[in-house]
Design a protein around this motif. Structure first.
Motif, mmCIF file in Angstrom:
data_model
loop_
_atom_site.group_PDB
_atom_site.id
_atom_site.type_symbol
_atom_site.label_atom_id
_atom_site.label_comp_id
_atom_site.label_asym_id
_atom_site.label_seq_id
_atom_site.Cartn_x
_atom_site.Cartn_y
_atom_site.Cartn_z
ATOM 1 N N GLU A 640 0.846 -1.362 -0.064
ATOM 2 C CA GLU A 640 -0.003 -0.051 0.123
ATOM 3 C C GLU A 640 0.824 1.396 0.068
ATOM 4 N N ILE A 641 1.887 1.341 0.653
ATOM 5 C CA ILE A 641 2.706 2.351 1.036
ATOM 6 C C ILE A 641 3.557 2.619 -0.292
ATOM 7 N N GLU A 642 3.844 1.517 -0.837
ATOM 8 C CA GLU A 642 4.670 1.200 -2.128
ATOM 9 C C GLU A 642 3.940 2.131 -3.224
ATOM 10 N N GLN A 643 2.537 1.722 -3.269
ATOM 11 C CA GLN A 643 1.592 2.424 -4.228
ATOM 12 C C GLN A 643 1.576 3.897 -3.860
ATOM 13 N N GLU A 644 1.507 4.070 -2.777
ATOM 14 C CA GLU A 644 1.171 5.665 -2.339
ATOM 15 C C GLU A 644 2.505 6.425 -2.700
ATOM 16 N N THR A 645 3.772 5.883 -2.418
ATOM 17 C CA THR A 645 4.720 6.883 -2.513
ATOM 18 C C THR A 645 5.093 7.103 -4.386
ATOM 19 N N GLN A 646 4.432 6.073 -5.066
ATOM 20 C CA GLN A 646 4.541 6.410 -6.409
ATOM 21 C C GLN A 646 3.348 7.243 -7.040
ATOM 22 N N LEU A 647 2.477 7.410 -6.195
ATOM 23 C CA LEU A 647 1.398 8.443 -6.894
ATOM 24 C C LEU A 647 1.949 9.950 -7.300
ATOM 25 N N THR A 648 1.795 10.335 -8.460
ATOM 26 C CA THR A 648 1.950 11.613 -8.639
ATOM 27 C C THR A 648 0.860 12.614 -8.796
ATOM 28 N N TYR A 649 1.044 13.719 -8.344
ATOM 29 C CA TYR A 649 -0.255 14.514 -8.503
ATOM 30 C C TYR A 649 -0.088 15.551 -9.322
ATOM 31 N N ARG A 650 0.711 15.175 -10.490
ATOM 32 C CA ARG A 650 0.975 16.143 -11.564
ATOM 33 C C ARG A 650 -0.295 16.393 -12.558
ATOM 34 N N ARG A 651 -0.517 17.349 -13.033
ATOM 35 C CA ARG A 651 -1.568 17.807 -13.896
ATOM 36 C C ARG A 651 -1.042 18.126 -15.423
#
Length: 1974
Positions: A640-651
């Motif tokens: 879960e953390i792995e997934q979260e650290t890879q989220l990027t919030y760029r638009r």
């Protein structure tokens, strides 16, 4: 396997040898404790000479180059170099940081100085502008900044006797600065004749404005004010580098090696010559000898400290001054490379490019021997017995010395290139010498160093060598990265590696080889490690590299990227590092900083004991920071953390960028925009309920409010949920995903942070849902964590940028208190210490950091844990040092301060949330368990498992799975509130039952949405593999859920509502029972996603299934067979619709194609667009076609319309798009860019929109935000005035309410900057000061008989004694700027005075005495003026001026706040409004000031004017804003109006929020150009428009229009604070009923009109103000009129020319009156003693020139059309007129005998008329061959000659009346002139200044006494010179006030006054002449 962790031992800096004397000055002081503070490399050193101890300040990360001592002498400020250099203020006693000042300078900080109180610090940067910055250093805030100079600044100092004054000096300049507001204003020092203009190196301030400065030539320059008063010649032999002031006097130090002491009056006391000293570094090396040079002196009492260029510090006792004591030495300038340690004694040897070799005692910390060599030294080695010292030189030779007495043994030169490395063999028999010639030579020691071998295997220079213990082998490293082995002593290369297997190496200093692989980073091949040395005993390795890092690693380290501890201190490359012989110390030497660092080695057992000592704090994490590479023993990261650290919030596109994008697109679509566009729909929607909670990537974002409601966030919405009523309220201030939420300790305010390019944090209250403050400008990409301090005053935030910046805010003020880069890895949580709000912690991936605030920065230290774990949550415990953090492995770590005390296993899998209670803690984890703990985490008191079995009956939905991952926990009201990763919010009762309150889809996009055909239900299907049914009635809950094998993208109810079809992502679809969700049928015919699915209308006989494979399959529902396939699409299918009959399908594809197919076979049909509209469609969800073409926005390149749905009544079309907007259009949407209503709630793309069966609700789903939002539909007519959330659409209507010439002129005007103005007349040729002079005939042979030269000028009407004029004083100004400025006339002092402005002068006029007083501090034209109405600030005025670019220099636009009565400047605000400031307004309390700029963005800024601090700033509008005014009762609300614009603004903290005015409430209202604003009670606002209407607004909604309040534009409105009455002024023809001035009641319902008796056809009022019973009016015609309210009587107070330029000026021969003639067609007569206009004549044509006859009885006027007129003064009757020319008359003159009239014109001619022949005015002659137009003419005293100045910079003389040219120079020289107004001629060459390349001297006039000449020029300056002035660039005085372009200047009779006429400013200035005393 070798240990991969960092070693447990560490290094501690013990001593630094050296002092930085090169390229720095004034950097050595005594502290209060009598210690000495200085710096070397990147270290601040505090040296106690009595105890011989050093302390170090290690807060910098690059070379320190400047230092200042606080007046109390404990604190020190140091500045460094670097790309982002910062300044540290630190305590010299504790060597801890007190404050960090950053983010202003680039390149470096060159100088620093504290002021007298020590409150302010000034710094100078090394950037190209040498920026000067003044700091409030404790708060880390910039008070003012300005460009310092174009060249280097060497010293800066505060004037210790005058507040807010500074002096700076440097290359060829000295500047005197004054600080006012946020403006630093310089005046350059005037060197004058007293001294040479030269470089000033240092300075000191004394009393009475005296400044002493040291110059490059060794003189001392003494300044008084800004003028050089005297010089002290030869104070030093050459440059004076340092000057220090103390109670006794001044000390100076120079390049000549002397220190001189002076008393307080700068009389010499004594000299200390350090060249005489027997100690210290003497260089006598021929061409390089420069002797000793003093760089720094400090005098305290009887001690003097001296720092020299050669890194030495001397201490001198004054009474024993010829015995200076040397207290510190180091190597001098030049690189330092050579280092060797003695084999048996604690000694280190170093040799440098300064050619000296030095021996240092490591015990005594002292230099014990030194010897100078012939060549620069590059390496050194000591023989095994310690007897010989070998030195390798740069020229390829090497020398061997005896260590005992430094005598030479041998000197051998076998090589040409530098020797870089040499080493003795362990047995002492051989010396190996490695050179840059790629070879190693072997010499026999006993054979007197005879060469015995040579190793030649390398093809690059030799860098490192090591011998084996048996002296039989040598290994080498070379520059190409090869490692070779040789047999000794022959030097044969060993190629067979087998024989090396057993070799033991005596030392290891090589950088290559398996044992030291770990010193290199994993993925790099950079060669930047210069030196290595292994400590075999302790198995550690020390390395030194190019980045100034000393690292400690384990030895051997086999694998690349080993862990290390690193130490900073050396700033740039370290050239060498060695262990001492007994491994007690490490010695490192710096190349560029040529300093020697001695580090104490603390082995493992010792470092355990040292744990309780706090580590030396640093900013750059240098104290033994662990390395960056990953450790092998870190556990696998949780998925879960792995997934979260890879989220990027760029638009792709940020909402902030939309306005610019729109502007770009508008240009393209101007044409379409002109067409009539569809209006917006009448009905609207309002957000009603949201199913969803953001748990999948956020934590701890769920809280109880004060009132027991629940606050959380989802998408871009803050939600306040009432669990009793099951209702939600929304905070809608954000425009993109909210990522974090924190609650104020009082639980009434909430802070939320969002995604964005420049992301913002909103603090809002949960009751009113209004923003209290918005924080912006520091976080890029997004804000991921927030926390309030315990007192609620501060807020900490963490950004998503690469450095995860941490910012600490004072959120109410919106001020950033401190900021610092947080960490490279993601930060999950930030917490402020509840007991000490200056401390905080951050925790995240592989780190935990402890921070404390220091000024504008934060200092962080990593927590000491054995292995670096990832922390997911953290809280402070019951005391200030206890911290508890939850890890990704399920442990709770317990910290005290920064040390890990113990860990407790709490959960299986990560601990995501921990919450502190009064007694104990509660935790939640991935295992779905909530655990309650006691206050020490000793015992777990209770656990709650989140399971379906314990779900209470009142739940609003169903749990999808047992034990969902818990992401947020909060306690209150007897319950535990839990948020899960699956988007559920649960309330756990302490006794066990769980209630589900809110839920939404889990992670994954939601696309499928269908509403039930006749019930309030809807179905959604998502990528989270669930199908859900939701109740849309007020119970708002999830009724059913079913898990699917695959995610789905579409669903549809059958027409009877019994079946539900679902399309899945693998190409299959199923039909389920709509009640039970059990399967009925399923098919799998396609491979790609099923993108849309639809039952045919009616009986629902067919089902159309669209797929990404480009096909639509048609199934017969009854027979469950596929009956047709629609082919022919080229791209995936996006939308489907059936017609009413169930026979025709409409299809949209991803390529924006529209197709039609016939059912059931699927045959493709082509249907013309006109027919499509006639077809009766059962539904409309398509986005293509003519009936919806208006839904595509201007910027359709970046955004897709993803979904649409037509309401069942066919009136409103709802759409959703990629930017998260839901829009409503009026259907059909024909024509492009229709108007709409737009709603923001979803954050990213809206994937689907649907109306319910009765159109009462609109349901929308979001892709990325996984929400289902329910909007209530509010039909037309249902309109209370509630907050109208929708914004009006994109393109404003082109029609703006009409055209008005005055408005257009004001909008398009370009204000010239005086300093940049160019010439007004079209001149040609070479300027006078550049013309080459012909040798004049003045050089005649001296003949005694020759007549004396005649007077140049006839001086008949001056008394006997002629006195020169010394000065001019401004006495009167006739003029007022009304034609392009507004609201700029005000009453002061209860109506006794009025204030207004013209040109660059603020004028206060006393109405009883008619006296004027002036504010003249503005450097350029004033454009706006306002007064402060608050009683606390009486007579406080703000004026804004024109300016150049907003670079904060002196030509930047600025606002001056001043006292109208004393004319004292209270504050100067330099601003970024490039172009100028066009509107200013004070707030209700008078403390804030609002300004609007003329820059392209029309920026709006709010200031705290007293402090000069900018509170907030924001782009105002794309087009011109005319006025912005605060509401009279508010400090936070104001309104701006301009071209087609009115905006209602709120100041929240530091952010400006605005709403456009909403017009839609009034039928056919259109946005006009708004010109003025006034206010009423109850939030009413009135705006005056260009058409004459006044709009009345309530909040931001238009409620009424007062039609035609004036017939023309309403330029000005004034709200009277006393009684609320409103005055309006406009443009209209005076008539019986109306006038241009009206007084209205408070609601603007009734009015009374006044007529202004000006005699104009049209009155145009530009400014109004109301006092007691009187109204003050300023008009466009430059009049100021006072109107009585009772009797309507008008009294004209001020007159002026209304249009310029004023060209003509004539002074009366005997009275103090003068005439002016101007472009506005009037001639006016002014009386100076009476201070008023006596008369005015309208000529009907623009006039150019005017002149009195010698007796004063006639006046001649020359016109622009070539005509001239002669009037009789007595009767103002025309005596005669004539028009012989067709182009403007430039000058007209009567001859002194009154017989002739000369008329000069642009046609390059002068015509003569004989006046004795009567008024028919026949021309008798004219002057020919004039090269260009005529500028000025003067008659000779005897009326027989005339001199003419022309546009070709030539002056000609002609005879009168024959018109013959006089060319004989001798002849011309003998003429005596009656007047002199020419700017040309040898006599006046000196009036032309150096900087007139683009601009000219335009006019001149010599005084009647003939002693002075005044000139006017294009820069708007009046200058006073002596006459004649034949020398170039003559001395003069200058007088400012006019705008650019002076047109004329004249002396009045008797030289009492000078009158100057303005071109641009249409004003007349009268200056009183001050004569020199007799």
């Amino acid at each position: 396997m070798a240990d991969r962790t960092a070693p447990n031992c560490h290094l501690r800096l013990e001593w630094v040898y050296g002092y930085r004397g090169h390229q720095c000055r004034n950097n050595l002081y005594y502290t209060a404790a009598k210690e000495i503070v200085y710096f070397v490399a990147g270290v601040g050193v505090v040296y106690n000479t009595r105890e011989h101890k050093q302390k170090f300040y290690l807060g910098h990360n690059d070379d320190i180059i400047s230092l200042a001592l606080h007046p109390e002498r404990v604190l020190v400020a140091t500045g460094q170099v670097g790309k982002e250099p910062y300044i540290c203020v630190w305590d010299s006693y504790t060597v801890q940081t007190v404050s960090i000042l950053k983010d202003v300078h680039t390149h470096g900080v060159a100088c620093l100085a504290f002021d007298l109180e020590g409150q302010c610090l000034v710094s100078v940067g090394l950037d190209s502008k040498n920026t000067i910055c003044v700091w409030d250093w404790r708060r880390g805030k910039v008070l003012a900044a300005a460009p310092g100079h174009t060249d280097r600044i060497f010293d800066i100092s505060w004037d210790l006797y005058q507040p807010s004054k500074l002096v700076s000096c440097g290359v060829k300049h000295i500047k005197f600065w004054s600080l006012c507001g946020n403006a630093l204003t310089p005046k350059r020092g005037v060197f004058g004749k007293t001294g040479d203009l030269q470089t000033i190196l240092c300075l000191a301030c004394a009393k009475d404005e005296v400044t002493y400065s040291g110059a490059l030539n060794g003189d001392i320059y003494v300044w008084k004010g800004i003028n050089l008063m005297r010089t002290v010649q030869g104070a030093h032999g050459s440059g004076i580098f340092s000057m220090n002031v103390c109670e006794e006097g001044f000390a100076t130090g120079g390049r000549d090696g002397c220190v001189r002491l002076w008393d307080l009056n700068f009389k010499p006391i004594t000299v200390i010559d350090l060249r005489e000293t027997d100690q210290g570094y003497k260089v006598a090396r021929g061409e390089n000898s420069r002797g000793l040079s003093v760089r720094s002196v400090c005098w305290r009492g009887d001690h003097i400290l001296v720092g020299t260029q050669d890194s030495e510090i001397f201490e001198v006792v004054v009474h024993d001054r010829n015995k200076p004591f040397l207290i510190m030495q180091g190597h001098c300038e030049g690189e330092l490379w050579a280092l060797a340690v003695h084999p048996t004694k604690p000694l280190a040897m170093t040799g440098s490019d300064d050619r000296s070799v030095r021996i240092w005692s490591l015990i005594d910390h002292a230099l014990i021997a030194r010897c100078n060599m012939e060549e620069p030294i590059r390496c050194a080695a000591v023989s095994t017995d310690g007897i010989h010292l070998a030195l390798g030189m740069k020229d390829g030779s090497f020398t061997v010395l005896r260590v005992r007495d430094m005598t030479e043994v041998v000197h051998i030169k076998d090589r040409k290139e530098a020797i870089h490395e040499l080493k003795y063999s362990p047995d002492g028999a051989h010396l190996a010498v490695g050179s840059n010639d790629n070879s190693v030579d072997i010499y026999g020691v006993v054979q007197r160093y005879k060469k015995v071998g040579e190793c030649i295997g390398s093809n690059s220079f030799i860098t490192h060598m090591d011998w084996s213990t048996d002296s039989k082998y040598l290994q080498t490293n070379d520059g190409s990265g090869r490692r070779l082995f040789y047999r000794m002593p022959s030097g044969k290369e060993v190629t067979n590696r087998e024989e090396l297997k057993l070799v033991q190496w005596a030392s290891w200093t090589c950088v290559l080889g398996p044992e030291v692989n770990g010193i290199w980073p994993k993925y790099s091949d950079i060669n930047d490690i210069n030196s290595v040395d292994a400590n075999f005993n302790n198995q550690v390795l020390v390395t030194a590299d190019d980045y100034g890092l000393v690292k400690l690693l384990r030895y051997p380290c086999i694998k690349k990227g080993a862990k290390f501890k690193k130490y900073l201190g050396h700033s740039a490359h370290i050239t060498n590092a060695r262990w001492s012989h007994d491994y007690q110390w490490v010695i490192t030497i710096g190349g560029a900083d040529h300093s020697v660092f001695q580090w104490k080695f603390v082995p493992e057992r010792k470092s355990k004991e040292a744990l309780h000592i706090a580590p030396q704090e640093t900013l750059a994490d240098s104290n033994s920071e662990e390395s960056d590479s990953d450790q092998s023993d870190v556990p696998e990261m949780d998925s879960e953390i792995e997934q979260e650290t890879q989220l990027t919030y760029r638009r792709q596109v940020y909402k902030e960028d939309l306005p610019q994008l729109k502007e770009q697109c508008k240009e393209k679509h101007r044409a379409t925009a002109m067409k009539k566009r569809e209006r917006a729909p009448g009905s609207g929607v309002k957000l009603h309920f949201i199913h969803g909670y953001r748990g999948y990537d956020c934590r701890s974002n769920l809280f109880y409010t004060q009132t027991g409601e629940i606050v959380y966030h989802v998408a871009a919405i803050g939600v306040v949920y009432n669990r009793q009523q099951n209702t939600q309220r929304f905070y809608m201030g954000h425009d993109d995903d909210i990522l974090c939420l924190a609650i104020h300790p009082l639980k009434d305010f909430v802070a939320t942070g969002q995604v964005g390019r420049d992301s913002s944090i909103h603090i809002w209250d949960t009751e009113m849902l209004k923003p209290m403050s918005v924080l912006k400008g520091f976080h890029q990409l997004g804000v991921c964590a927030l926390d309030f301090s315990a007192d609620g005053k501060r807020l900490a935030s963490v950004g998503l940028d690469d450095n995860h910046t941490v910012v600490l805010w004072d959120w109410r003020k919106g001020e950033k208190l401190s900021a610092m880069r947080g960490s490279k890895d993601k930060i999950f949580v930030v917490k402020i210490n509840p007991y000490l709000p200056d401390k905080l912690i951050t925790a995240g991936v592989k780190h935990m950091k402890f921070w404390h605030k220091a000024g504008g920065g934060l200092i962080g230290r990593k927590g000491n844990m054995g292995k670096t774990e990832t922390m997911m949550c953290a809280v402070y415990g019951w005391s200030e040092e206890m911290v508890f953090s939850g890890t990704c492995t399920g442990d709770i770590c317990i910290w005290r301060d920064m040390f890990l005390m113990k860990t407790v296993k709490a959960h299986d899998g990560p601990v995501f949330s921990v919450h502190a209670l009064e007694k104990g803690f509660v935790t939640g984890g991935k295992d779905g368990i909530v655990a309650l703990w006691d206050d020490t985490f000793e015992r777990c008191l209770k656990t709650y498992a989140i399971k379906r079995a314990v779900l209470a009956p009142g739940s609003k939905g169903l749990l999808l799975e047992d034990n969902p991952s818990i992401r947020a926990i909060s306690l209150g009201h007897g319950h535990i509130l839990v948020g899960t990763k699956n988007g559920e919010i649960l309330e756990v009762d302490k006794s066990g039952p769980i209630t589900l309150l809110v839920q939404g889809h889990m992670e994954g996009e939601v696309w499928g949405l269908a509403t039930h055909p006749h019930l309030p239900l809807c179905a959604t299907v998502s990528d989270d593999k669930t199908l859900r049914i939701w109740d849309l009635s007020p119970s708002h809950c999830m009724l059913a859920v079913r898990k699917l094998r695959k995610g789905g993208r579409c669903c549809c109810f059958s027409p009877d509502g019994k079946a539900l079809a679902v399309g899945l992502n693998d190409g299959s679809f199923l039909i389920v029972n709509a009640d039970t969700l059990e399967d009925l049928v399923s098919f799998h015919h396609r491979k790609d996603i099923i993108s849309d699915i639809r039952f045919s209308p009616g009986a629902g006989k067919y089902l159309a299934v669209a797929s990404g494979d480009t096909f639509v399959d048609i199934y017969n529902v009854m027979s469950s067979k596929r009956v047709g396939v629609c082919k022919g699409c080229l791209n995936y299918i996006t939308h489907l619709d059936w017609d009413k009959r169930g026979k025709l399908l409409q299809v949209n594809t991803g390529a924006k194609e529209q197709f039609f197919f016939e059912a059931p076979r699927g045959k493709r049909q082509t249907i013309p667009a006109t027919e499509v509209e006639k077809i009766d469609w059962s539904t409309w969800t398509c986005v293509l076609g003519t009936s919806v073409e208006g839904v595509w926005p201007l910027i359709s390149e970046v955004t897709e319309v993803t979904a649409a749905c037509l309401s069942n009544d066919r009136k409103v079309l709802a759409t959703g798009d990629d930017l998260g907007y839901v829009k409503l259009f009026r259907y059909p949407v024909k024509g492009k860019y229709a108007k709409f209503k737009r709603y923001v709630a979803h954050s990213t793309h809206v994937t689907n929109v649907r109306w319910t069966h009765d159109d009462s609700l609109l349901v929308t789903v979001g892709g990325g935000d996984t929400c289902l939002m329910i909007w209530a539909h509010e039909p037309e007519g249902h309109r209370e005035f509630k907050q109208c959330d929708s914004e009006e659409s994109d393109i404003e209507s082109e029609d703006d309410g009409g055209y008005d010439s005055d408005v257009t002129r004001e909008n398009e005007i370009n204000y010239t900057i005086k300093a940049l103005s160019t010439n007004m007349r079209p001149m040609t040729g070479v300027k006078p000061h550049l013309q080459l002079k012909e040798p004049s005939v003045d050089e005649r042979p001296p003949v005694s008989r020759a007549l004396p030269q005649p007077e140049k000028l006839q001086t008949n009407n001056v008394g006997k004694k002629k006195r020169p004029i010394e000065d001019l004083v401004l006495e009167l100004v006739f003029g007022y700027r009304g034609n392009d400025c507004r609201n700029n006339v005000h009453y002061l002092n209860e109506g006794a005075d009025i204030i207004y402005h013209t040109a660059s002068v603020g004028i206060v006029l006393n109405l009883t005495t008619s006296c004027q007083s002036f504010y003249v501090e503005h450097s350029d034209d004033i454009l706006c003026l306002t007064i402060n109405q608050h009683p606390k600030f009486p007579n406080v005025v703000a004026t804004g001026q024109v300016g150049d670019t907003g670079d904060m220099s002196a030509t930047s636009p600025s606002i001056h706040v001043w006292d109208a009565m004393t004319k004292q400047t209270l504050s100067v605000l330099r601003c970024f409004h490039s172009g100028g400031v066009c509107s200013v307004s004070f707030s209700a309390t008078g403390k804030l000031l609002l300004s609007v700029g003329l820059d392209p963005e029309h920026t709006i800024t709010i200031w705290k004017w007293q402090e000069g601090a900018k509170v907030a700033s924001r782009i105002g509008h794309t087009q011109r804003i005319f006025v912005a005014e605060f509401r009279p009762d508010s400090d936070t609300h104001f309104v701006s109006v301009g071209i087609k614009h009115v905006r209602f603004w709120t100041l929240a903290g530091r952010a400006l929020l605005s709403k456009k005015g909403v017009l839609s409430s009034i039928e056919d209202a259109r946005m006009q150009t708004m010109l003025s604003v006034a206010f009423g009670a109850n939030n009413l606002t009135f705006t005056g428009t260009i058409s004459g209407d006044v709009c009345v607004w309530k909040e931001h909604i238009l409620v009424r229009i007062v039609a035609k309040a004036h017939t023309g534009p309403v330029f000005t409105m004034y709200t009277t604070l006393r009684d609320g009455l409103i005055v309006t002024g406009g443009k209209e023809r005076p008539s019986k009923e109306g006038g241009a001035l009206k007084l209205w009641d408070q609601e603007l319902k009734r009015c009374r009109a006044f007529r202004l008796e000006t005699g104009q056809i049209i009155d145009c009022v530009r400014s109004v103000c109301r006092g007691k019973g009187k109204i003050l009016v300023g008009t466009r015609n430059a009049e100021i009129i006072e109107v009585g309210e009772k009797n309507a009587a008008c009294n004209i107070l001020v007159n002026g020319h209304m249009d310029g330029p004023i060209w003509g000026l004539g002074t009366h021969p005997s009275r103090d009156v003068f005439l002016s003639a101007a472009e506005d067609g009037t001639v006016r007569l002014w009386d100076i003693p009476e201070k008023k206009m006596l008369n005015k004549v309208n000529l009907g044509h623009p006039a150019r020139t005017i002149s009195y006859s010698p007796e004063g009885d006639m006046v001649a006027i020359g016109m622009k059309n070539g005509e001239f007129i002669i009037l009789l003064v007595a009767s103002l009757k025309i005596w005669g007129k004539k028009r012989d020319r067709r182009s403007p008359i430039q000058d007209i003159r009567f001859s002194p005998n009154s017989r002739y009239l000369a008329v000069g014109s642009t046609e390059s001619a002068v015509d003569f008329y004989d006046l004795t022949l009567g008024p028919q005015l026949n021309r008798i002659n004219c002057c020919r061959d004039i090269p260009s137009f005529v500028m000025q003419m003067d008659f000779s005293a005897d009326s027989t000659y005339v001199q003419i100045s022309t546009g070709a910079y030539k002056r000609l003389v002609y005879e009168v009346p024959s018109g013959k040219q006089v060319t004989e120079q001798t002849h011309v020289d003998r003429i005596t002139w009656a007047t002199w107004t020419s700017v040309l001629g040898d006599e006046v060459v000196g009036i032309w200044s150096r900087n007139t390349d683009k601009a000219d001297v335009t006019c001149a006039c010599v005084s009647h006494s003939g002693l002075n000449i005044v000139t006017g020029d294009d820069f708007g300056m009046v200058k006073l010179f002596d006459f004649p002035c034949p020398e170039k660039f003559a001395k003069h005085k200058r007088f400012l006030g006019h705008s650019a372009h002076l047109t004329n200047v004249r002396f009045t009779n008797g030289d009492r006054f000078v009158v100057s006429a303005g071109g641009d400013d249409r004003s007349l200035f009268v200056w009183r002449c001050v004569h020199a005393p007799h």
